[in-house]
Each structure stands twice: as C-alpha cells, then as structure tokens.
Design an enzyme around this catalytic site. Structure first.
Site, PDB file in Angstrom:
ATOM      1  N   HIS A 155      45.503  40.280  32.368  1.00  0.00           N
ATOM      2  CA  HIS A 155      45.053  40.691  33.947  1.00  0.00           C
ATOM      3  C   HIS A 155      43.343  40.683  33.874  1.00  0.00           C
ATOM      4  O   HIS A 155      42.861  41.348  32.942  1.00  0.00           O
ATOM      5  CB  HIS A 155      45.470  42.103  34.046  1.00  0.00           C
ATOM      6  CG  HIS A 155      45.351  42.630  35.453  1.00  0.00           C
ATOM      7  ND1 HIS A 155      46.341  42.355  36.660  1.00  0.00           N
ATOM      8  CD2 HIS A 155      44.141  43.228  36.094  1.00  0.00           C
ATOM      9  CE1 HIS A 155      45.608  42.859  37.602  1.00  0.00           C
ATOM     10  NE2 HIS A 155      44.399  43.304  37.432  1.00  0.00           N
ATOM     11  N   CYS A 156      42.802  39.865  34.790  1.00  0.00           N
ATOM     12  CA  CYS A 156      41.382  39.768  34.722  1.00  0.00           C
ATOM     13  C   CYS A 156      40.855  40.781  35.809  1.00  0.00           C
ATOM     14  O   CYS A 156      41.126  40.353  36.920  1.00  0.00           O
ATOM     15  CB  CYS A 156      41.011  38.464  34.970  1.00  0.00           C
ATOM     16  SG  CYS A 156      39.100  38.168  35.067  1.00  0.00           S
ATOM     17  N   PRO A 157      39.888  41.692  35.424  1.00  0.00           N
ATOM     18  CA  PRO A 157      39.531  42.582  36.466  1.00  0.00           C
ATOM     19  C   PRO A 157      38.212  41.956  37.339  1.00  0.00           C
ATOM     20  O   PRO A 157      38.076  42.058  38.584  1.00  0.00           O
ATOM     21  CB  PRO A 157      38.751  43.914  35.702  1.00  0.00           C
ATOM     22  CG  PRO A 157      38.699  43.213  34.431  1.00  0.00           C
ATOM     23  CD  PRO A 157      39.684  42.424  34.175  1.00  0.00           C
ATOM     24  N   ASN A 160      40.692  40.234  39.879  1.00  0.00           N
ATOM     25  CA  ASN A 160      41.502  41.373  40.197  1.00  0.00           C
ATOM     26  C   ASN A 160      42.985  40.443  40.391  1.00  0.00           C
ATOM     27  O   ASN A 160      43.612  40.711  41.770  1.00  0.00           O
ATOM     28  CB  ASN A 160      41.034  41.970  41.748  1.00  0.00           C
ATOM     29  CG  ASN A 160      41.853  42.862  42.296  1.00  0.00           C
ATOM     30  OD1 ASN A 160      42.531  43.872  41.466  1.00  0.00           O
ATOM     31  ND2 ASN A 160      42.051  43.049  43.525  1.00  0.00           N
ATOM     32  N   ASN A 161      43.333  39.887  39.681  1.00  0.00           N
ATOM     33  CA  ASN A 161      44.662  39.129  39.720  1.00  0.00           C
ATOM     34  C   ASN A 161      45.134  39.148  38.083  1.00  0.00           C
ATOM     35  O   ASN A 161      44.218  39.101  37.259  1.00  0.00           O
ATOM     36  CB  ASN A 161      44.514  37.860  40.306  1.00  0.00           C
ATOM     37  CG  ASN A 161      45.635  37.329  40.725  1.00  0.00           C
ATOM     38  OD1 ASN A 161      46.799  37.978  40.584  1.00  0.00           O
ATOM     39  ND2 ASN A 161      45.698  36.213  41.290  1.00  0.00           N
TER      40      ASN A 161
END
Length: 366
Positions: A155-157, A160-161
C-alpha cells in the site's frame, strides 16, 4: 439517514489525511513546472533553439509522468472473483466448526476446484476472516483499504492506493517517468545552477527557483533510482514486495522462486505480449490476477532445476505435490512454448470437468 457516530467521523478524517502525500506531490509537481518552464526556459535561457528543445522534451516527460501517476492513483485495485467467496452454507458451517482440522476440512472442500497452490506457513488453506473468502495465490488483505487485493505488492501512501495486479504496471511507469523527469531537470538545470551559485548571472527572482529546483531534482533522483531499481529486480524475479520479504509457501514448503518463469516471461506477465504498449500507462498485463503459472507445476527451461524437496511425479505419482487445478487460459499460454506432453495427461485433461485447458501437464492426484 443514520446519525454519524465518532467512528465514521474518524474514518472521514483518516481518508482526508491519506490524501496529504498526494496533494504534496501534486503541489511540488506544479511548482516544478513553473520553475522549469517559466523561470528557467523562458526567463533564463537566451538561446531560442535550446529553449525549444528543452520545452518539448520537458513537456513530453511531464505528460507521461502525470499520466502514469494519475493511472496509479485512480485505478481501483482488483479483488478476488465470486468463485473464491464462500457460499452462505459454507459460512454457516465454518462458524459452527471450531478452529482446527474440521475447520480446514471445510475450506479444503470449498477450495477443491479453485486454482490455488499456496498455503499458510502451517500448510493450511489461506482464508481471510475479514472478507470471508479463500485467498487466491499472491492475494493479501490490506488493512488500510480493508479488502483483499489481487497480487498485492504494497500500500503506497504517495498514491493513496494499493499497488497490485490492476495497477502495478502503472506504478512501475510512474517510477520510471518520475526518475527520467528528475534526471532531465537536473541535467539541463546544472549549468544555470552553477552560474547562479558563482554569481555569473544577475541576482533575480529566477535564482531561487533554479537553485532549489536543482537540489530537489537531484535529491529525488537518488531516492527514485534505488526504488525503481528494486522494483525492476522484483519484476525480473516475478516477485512482489511482500513475497520478497516472506517467500510464498507451497505444499512442498517455502520456495522464493515458485512463480518465476524466467526473465522474458516474467516481464511479459507485467507488461504483456505487445511491446508497443509497454511504455504507455495502458493496462496490458497478462491474466486475471486470480491464478498464475508456477515453475513448480510446469517446469520451464529458463529455470535451473526442480526445487529441492519436490519429488518427480514420474517417479512417484502418488506423492505429486499439487492438485490437478486448471490455470486461467490467459495465463497458461506462457507455458505452452516449452511443454512436454504425455498422451495420458492430455486425455485426462479433456475428460475431467473444469480442465478445459489442455495446455497443462499435471498428473491426477490419487
């Protein structure tokens, strides 16, 4: 309309906070456009030819950067299909059965016709209590998205996905184009940075933008190059970030290269068969995300040897390590150019329900 409680307010606040890194990147990108296109190219460059070349190349990289970043953010992660969800009767049966062998027996019956080969560390069927489904291979539950994601990488901040099967190619292109974007800015800005630093140009408003633009581009180039290089290595080995930290577990045990089919086929799984789409943020990955070819089921000549601990099925068919489950047709064609067929297995594949794809050589488990 139901009143909103403190829990829903906290969830809304978290959703807003999750967008802060994306807003930060967007603002930084907007400022870099102003600093490079206006302050550097138009204000500081005196050579018209240099202006035109730099602006054309810059806008091309800028467009590809924004396009791939947009696709990474707004492409919804794919979730397991309905066949992996338990029926109402199976859910009731699971609730009645205590945790243990009886619980696993229910899951084994439900997973009997599913194309899954991975297990938990203890050898059990991978099941998500939160989503109430049997996890497909390479699928994991994301605590931030609160759902199971097919071929989840992380999950990549910054986007945001969740990065998974549906947008992993877009994420790779986002890293590639952002790295090229920063390297291009740093290379073309360097001579003007040196002139301002040594007071070779008049002290104008452009000085701050050009000097800070070089520092930012150089700093991001270093971090992006390491991240992009790491994900290139993952693609070459057909691994996700999660699988690099914890190797997938098959019925014979852990195998870190269980999904690797060789460099060329690993690349095609992510980027597809048509090379004209490789550099464009257009979905072209192979398969459906629910099933994947594995070198443990179909050996590939690019693989060095059979993993340790996996007995040859020709020597001892009763100890065959995998059930005769079909791969999706869009996945199994990766294996067809190096198959060795046997007449019995072909006839078995034609006659068995659910084995509609004869491109697989797997023996029946006794």
């Amino acid at each position: 309309m139901a009143p909103s409680g403190p829990g829903s307010v906290r969830r809304r606040c978290r959703r807003v906070l999750y967008w802060i890194p994306v807003v930060f990147i967007s603002l930084l990108l907007g400022w870099s456009y102003y600093a490079y296109a206006i302050q550097l190219c138009i204000v500081s460059m005196e050579n018209i030819g240099e202006q035109v070349v730099c602006l054309i190349a810059y806008h091309l990289l800028f467009a590809m950067f924004v396009w791939s970043y947009w696709k990474t953010i707004f492409t919804l992660p794919m979730n397991p299909s309905k066949e992996f969800h338990l029926s109402y009767a199976e859910k009731e049966l699971l609730e009645r059965e205590p945790r243990g062998e009886a619980h696993q027996e229910v899951l084994r019956r439900a997973a009997r016709d599913l194309p899954i080969y991975t297990r938990t560390m203890s050898g059990a069927i991978r099941y998500c209590d939160r989503c109430q489904l049997i996890k497909p291979d390479r699928c994991h539950h994301c605590s931030v998205c609160d759902k199971c994601i097919l071929k989840m990488d992380h999950h990549c901040p910054w986007v945001n996905n969740c990065v998974g099967f549906s947008n992993y190619k877009f994420f790779l292109l986002f890293l590639a184009y952002s790295l090229l974007y920063c390297l291009f800015i740093a290379a073309t800005d360097l001579q003007y940075f040196i002139k301002f630093w040594t007071n070779g140009l008049p002290d104008t408003q452009a000085k701050f933008h050009i000097m800070f633009l070089f520092f930012a581009a150089a700093m991001f180039s270093v971090s992006l190059s390491s991240l992009f290089g790491y994900h290139c290595w993952l693609v070459s080995k057909n691994k996700s970030t999660l699988e690099a930290f914890r190797s997938p577990v098959f019925r014979h045990g852990t195998d870190k290269n269980g999904f690797s089919l060789g460099f060329s086929k690993n690349m095609r799984q992510v980027f597809g068969d048509e090379k004209k789409y490789w550099l464009l943020p257009i979905f072209s990955s192979l398969g459906d995300g629910c099933s994947f070819p594995t070198c443990l089921v179909n050996q590939d000549p690019e693989q060095p040897s059979t993993p340790a601990g996996l007995n040859s099925s020709s020597k001892n068919p009763e100890n065959h390590q995998f059930p005769a489950k079909p791969l999706r047709e869009s996945q199994s064609h990766l294996l067809t150019d190096s198959q060795s067929w046997t007449e019995n297995s072909t006839n078995l594949g034609k006659g068995k329900a659910g084995m509609s794809n004869p491109a697989l050589t797997m023996e029946n488990e006794n």
